[in-house]
Structure formats: C-alpha cells, structure tokens
Design an enzyme around this catalytic site. Sequence first.
Site, PDB file in Angstrom:
ATOM      1  CD  GLU A  48       0.831   9.419  85.722  1.00 31.63           C
ATOM      2  OE1 GLU A  48       1.907   9.641  86.017  1.00 31.63           O
ATOM      3  OE2 GLU A  48       0.635   8.959  84.499  1.00 31.63           O
TER       4      GLU A  48
ATOM      5  CD  GLU B  62      -1.203   8.527  79.308  1.00 32.57           C
ATOM      6  OE1 GLU B  62      -0.133   7.772  79.601  1.00 32.57           O
ATOM      7  OE2 GLU B  62      -1.341   9.612  79.892  1.00 32.57           O
TER       8      GLU B  62
HETATM    9  O1  G3I Z   1      14.505  14.262  74.970  1.00 32.74           O
HETATM   10  C1  G3I Z   1      15.299  13.876  75.916  1.00 32.74           C
HETATM   11  C2  G3I Z   1      16.915  13.790  75.018  1.00 32.74           C
HETATM   12  O2  G3I Z   1      17.383  15.034  74.897  1.00 32.74           O
HETATM   13  C3  G3I Z   1      17.794  13.190  76.184  1.00 32.74           C
HETATM   14  O3  G3I Z   1      19.001  12.780  75.582  1.00 32.74           O
HETATM   15  C4  G3I Z   1      17.217  11.811  76.993  1.00 32.74           C
HETATM   16  C5  G3I Z   1      17.986  11.094  77.907  1.00 32.74           C
HETATM   17  O4  G3I Z   1      17.326  10.502  78.941  1.00 32.74           O
HETATM   18  O5  G3I Z   1      16.133  12.144  77.173  1.00 32.74           O
HETATM   19  C6  G3I Z   1      14.968  12.553  76.463  1.00 32.74           C
HETATM   20  O6  G3I Z   1      13.862  12.947  77.251  1.00 32.74           O
HETATM   21  C7  G3I Z   1      13.093  11.717  77.561  1.00 32.74           C
HETATM   22  C8  G3I Z   1      11.801  12.023  77.104  1.00 32.74           C
HETATM   23  O7  G3I Z   1      10.803  11.045  77.295  1.00 32.74           O
HETATM   24  C9  G3I Z   1      11.618  11.928  75.343  1.00 32.74           C
HETATM   25  O8  G3I Z   1      12.211  10.805  74.957  1.00 32.74           O
HETATM   26  C10 G3I Z   1      12.886  11.734  79.072  1.00 32.74           C
HETATM   27  O9  G3I Z   1      14.345  11.476  79.649  1.00 32.74           O
HETATM   28  C11 G3I Z   1      12.130  10.525  79.310  1.00 32.74           C
HETATM   29  O10 G3I Z   1      11.602  10.686  80.873  1.00 32.74           O
HETATM   30  C12 G3I Z   1      10.611  10.976  78.754  1.00 32.74           C
HETATM   31  O11 G3I Z   1       9.792   9.644  79.123  1.00 32.74           O
HETATM   32  C13 G3I Z   1       8.482  10.293  79.013  1.00 32.74           C
HETATM   33  C14 G3I Z   1       7.672   9.966  80.323  1.00 32.74           C
HETATM   34  O12 G3I Z   1       6.381   9.912  80.071  1.00 32.74           O
HETATM   35  C15 G3I Z   1       8.109  10.966  81.343  1.00 32.74           C
HETATM   36  O13 G3I Z   1       8.071  12.209  80.944  1.00 32.74           O
HETATM   37  C16 G3I Z   1       7.767   8.895  77.999  1.00 32.74           C
HETATM   38  O14 G3I Z   1       8.265   9.481  76.419  1.00 32.74           O
HETATM   39  C17 G3I Z   1       6.340   9.230  77.920  1.00 32.74           C
HETATM   40  O15 G3I Z   1       5.969   8.218  76.868  1.00 32.74           O
HETATM   41  C18 G3I Z   1       5.823   8.765  79.188  1.00 32.74           C
HETATM   42  O16 G3I Z   1       4.317   9.057  79.117  1.00 32.74           O
HETATM   43  C19 G3I Z   1       3.722   9.027  80.304  1.00 32.74           C
HETATM   44  C20 G3I Z   1       2.590  10.004  80.302  1.00 32.74           C
HETATM   45  O17 G3I Z   1       2.985  11.197  80.068  1.00 32.74           O
HETATM   46  C21 G3I Z   1       1.780   9.968  81.568  1.00 32.74           C
HETATM   47  N1  G3I Z   1       1.448   8.512  81.870  1.00 32.74           N
HETATM   48  C22 G3I Z   1       2.317   7.475  81.782  1.00 32.74           C
HETATM   49  C23 G3I Z   1       2.940   7.709  80.276  1.00 32.74           C
HETATM   50  C24 G3I Z   1       3.919   6.745  80.103  1.00 32.74           C
HETATM   51  O18 G3I Z   1       4.821   6.608  81.169  1.00 32.74           O
END
Ligand code: G3I
Length: 345
Positions: free
Chosen positions: A130, A236
Amino acid sequence: MKAAYAEHFKVGVALPSAVFSGSDRLAAQLAKAQFNRITAENETKWKAVHDGPAFTFSVADGFVRFGRRNDMEIHGHTLVWHTDQPAWVFAGKGGAKATREELLGRLQQHIDKVAGRYEGKVAYWDVVNEALQDDGSMRSTEWFRIIGDDYIEHAFRMAAAAAPTAKLVYNDYNMWMPAKRDAAVALVKRLQDQGIRIDGVGMQGHYRTAGEPTIQQVEDAILAYKALGVEVLISELDVDPLPYAWDKLGADVGFNTELRAELDPYRDGFPPEAEEAHAQRYADLFRLFKKHSDVIGSVTFWGLSDDYSWLNTWPVPGRTNYPLLFDRHLRPKKAWYAIMAVARE
Ligand code: G3I
C-alpha cells in the site's frame, strides 16, 4: 476447493493465530481441508514480530509451522507498510525523527532477520504494501518522508538478498482503479529498469457485492500487470454485502465511522436474496480468475469464516458482516457452492 482449482491456481486463506495455533480446532480443520496456501492476517507484520528493538518470533514461527505441516504455500505479509509500524522505527535522537541512514539501517536489519529467518519456507513476501494512493501518487508515509520514494527500491533489493528463493510482491488495494493501476505498472517498470527483482503484483481484492469494480475493470488491470511479465496474485479477497458506510472504496485502515442501524441491516441473518447476489459476485470474479489462470498464481481469501472477518469492525465497528465463504457455524454459504460450480464449467 483446493482440488477443484488445482489445475488453475492455488486457493489461499488469511488466518489469525486462533486458527493456526490450533485453539480453534474446527476452523483449523476446515482451513486444511479447503485451502493450499496461507497468509497470517496480522502475525507476520512488523508490529507483531518487531514491536520493540528485540524480535519476537514465537507466533510467526507457529504460522510457518502450520503451513509446512499441512503442505500449504506460505505467504509472508508484510515487510514494509504505512501502518502497524511501531513508533520507535521512525524516531531519532533527542525527539527528532530518524535520519534516512538510520531508517535504512533499521529496514535492512528487519528484512534480514524476518525474511532471512524464513528463507526457503515462506514462498512469497509482500515486500511493500500500500505505497500508492488511489490517484496514483505516492502515499506520504514515514518511509516516503524520511527515505524518499526510493525506499521501495531499497526494500526490494534487501528482500532479494535476504530471501533469494522467495517471490517478491508489491501488494495494494484498488489495483483496478485506472490511475492507481497505471502508477503500479510504472512502479514495477521502474524496478525492472534498474534490474531489481520483483516477481508479482498483489491485487488485494476487497470488493463489494454491488458497484465498482466491474469485471471488465478487474480484467483490464490483470492484463496490464500480465504485460509486465510478473505473476498476479489475488491476495486479499472478500466481498462486502453491507451498505456503503463512506464514499470511498478499498481498505484504508485509517478510516472509521460510527455504527448506525441502517448501516447494519443483517444483524439477525443474511437474507436469501442478498446471499444470492453475494454468491453471484464471487462466481463472476472466479470465472474471470479462471480465464486468466495463466498469469494468476493464487487467489487468497481475507479470512476463513464470517465471524473472523475484519469487516465486522471496519469501517464501522460492531456490524454483522457476511463477506466470506463460510458462515458463523463454518457451514459453506451459497458463495462456496457458486465458486465450486464455476470450477466445473
Ligand atoms: O490483538 C489486539 C488485541 O489484543 C486488542 O485488545 C485489540 C483492541 O483494539 O486489538 C487487537 O489488534 C487488532 C488486530 O487487528 C487483531 O485483531 C488491531 O487493533 C487491528 O488494527 C488489527 O486490524 C488488522 C488490520 O489489517 C490492521 O493491521 C486486521 O485484523 C487485518 O485484517 C487488516 O488486514 C489488512 C492487510 O494487512 C492489508 N490490506 C488491508 C487489510 C484489511 O484492512
């Protein structure tokens, strides 16, 4: 599904640690039965393996082990991104920002350690994720501001040295949008002209049941990347059936809005007509992917079942979404049957 598409491309899935660590055993069994490639949804990102100066590999190691034990192709996601990078990476001395040299040194160390650790095991790396905006301009990330636009060249060179057998990928969403597509084509050419190895382009594929992209727009983009001589990965894939919560398409994780009832119409279940339209969209996409399976190496779903999808929390936290092939009881949905039918056409 992996058998049905074996002669066309690999079929992958993004898994969270609950699945690959085995704590959700049924989900793990389903993943093994249906898919022959995996991506870690979050667990190989910088923040997961390198949150402080020390590296923490135990969870990522578990992901790689799961893939190897089950004979799945392993996709590494991602070495460089604009988000989920810990703040220390960009910090310099005395409250200043890191210098270009400091940041390049950290990037080198990260790529050496992470891509180097899994050399021979991780088959593909999203080297840069990205880096482009929808209008085709460079996204103004800390990498871009501190190093300059050649941070991409540096990252690919470093990855090629650390992981000589892995295929190296540029990955982004909205890769079908003409301005972004043209910028991605120019970016790949720029690397190729300098003799820097880039093996693939990841079209993320966060789509919706209705509206853009049209199948023609996706096809035009596949052909534009094919002309570069690189592999295309649908990296994805999910199809969001819920109403638009904002006026942009794609997957910009920076955006969030409040929950309103009209944005969450299927709290009590997915109505058959909506599920039918959702399945139809997947069928149209798979017909296209099958048509271009000479250049598409894999199609990877961004999640196993609806309850695991990131789309329950983005861009509106707390919605009940239905974007994937398996429901909240891990039962195949109409979309699964539709994709299986396309394989037999
Ligand atoms: O694991 C922590 C947990 O301990 C905490 O209590 C909670 C509170 O917010 O957060 C948890 O972490 C989250 C993590 O996902 C695991 O669930 C993060 O906040 C959250 O930001 C994270 O979101 C991920 C996002 O990328 C940002 O990294 C999504 O699961 C994931 O599906 C998403 O994937 C992205 C690809 O990497 C890139 N392309 C887009 C795609 C969708 O956004």
